[in-house]
Design a protein around this motif. Structure first.
Motif: not given
Length: 281
Positions: A22-29, A36-42, A102-115
């Motif tokens: 799974l590769e997931l990208h979030l939009k930047t702003t 959102v900075n994923l490195l800040q998550y515990t 569900e956690y980040f919301g579809v509106e905040n996801i720019t790429i989802l790659d699942f294989e």
């Protein structure tokens, strides 16, 4: 963990080395309130997400650019605005994928790659790829498409993404070292040497795990560059995978691994290019 998941993830006579990714990208702003900075998550947050697919964080390596976790089933890499999660065995990766949506919301996801690679014994999996793709399609509001065991979702802004990776996957390993690895004759330092890591990844910080009765995983970080290598030496399903965003490391280490493990089959992937499978005579 459910009894069904526990039962199917602990099948005693066979280990499924085929990987799910799974590769997931979030939009930047530029808006600080929305940034959102994923490195800040515990670590506890990531473990909670991994609970959905039955994976456990075993050890970790961090720098200012990436947090890398060796898991009970492969690896998780977390960057400021994207993550890469690779699992193997019978892990239902789609469950963590849908939890993250569900956690980040579809509106905040720019790429989802699942294989998903083709499993050797798919009857032991909790779901098949078609079911996973349908679940992701529904979770993303009917968006995304699937082809050749890959599901992809991207928005208009995703075209500006510059993230690339190279992957090498070897199966049915032979060569001079595999028998000794299967017998558990090497420690972690010796495996690093046999796998070419001390020679070709000397500038990387390494974090690894030696599994019982067999199996080895290692993550490496060097600034913004990363690599992950997983070795499943079981005789009936021997498999080795390498993924990195370091082109030079990929070229040198891939050539070395092909020579050392003489696989009966291997395949390579560059970024979003078509995967090429090669049968070795």
């Amino acid at each position: 963990m459910s009894s069904e998941l526990s039962m199917k993830m602990s099948i005693p006579f066979f280990f499924e080395a085929a990987e799910k990714r799974l590769e997931l990208h979030l939009k930047t702003t530029t808006n600080p309130a929305e940034k959102v900075n994923l490195l800040q998550y515990t670590d506890d947050f990531w473990q909670h997400q991994l609970n959905h697919c039955g994976a456990t964080i075993l050890t970790q390596l961090k720098n200012q650019h990436c947090h890398a976790y060796v898991l009970s089933e492969s690896s998780l890499f977390v960057f400021p605005h994207r993550l890469i999660l690779v699992t193997c065995g019978n892990c239902p990766l789609v469950q963590t994928a849908t939890a993250l949506i569900e956690y980040f919301g579809v509106e905040n996801i720019t790429i989802l790659d699942f294989e998903r690679q083709q499993e050797q014994q798919p009857q032991y999996q909790l779901s098949q790829f078609v079911q996973d793709a349908q679940q992701l399609h529904a979770k993303l509001g009917g968006a995304g498409h699937s082809q050749n065991r890959k599901f992809r979702y991207f928005t208009a802004t995703a075209a500006h993404s510059t993230a690339t990776s190279e992957k090498l996957q070897l199966s049915k390993l032979k060569g001079p070292h595999i028998a000794a690895i299967q017998k558990g004759l090497f420690n972690k330092s010796e495996l690093q040497h046999k796998l070419g890591l001390k020679q070709f990844a000397a500038n990387y910080h390494l974090n690894d795990w030696l599994f019982e009765p067999m199996g080895y995983s290692v993550n490496g970080l060097n600034g913004k560059q990363y690599f992950t290598l997983h070795l499943s030496p079981e005789e009936e399903s021997s498999f080795l995978s390498l993924e990195t965003n370091d082109r030079q490391l990929s070229q040198r280490l891939s050539s070395y691994l092909l020579q050392q493990f003489s696989p009966l089959q291997y395949n390579t992937t560059l970024a979003n290019l078509q995967r090429h499978t090669v049968a070795v005579d």
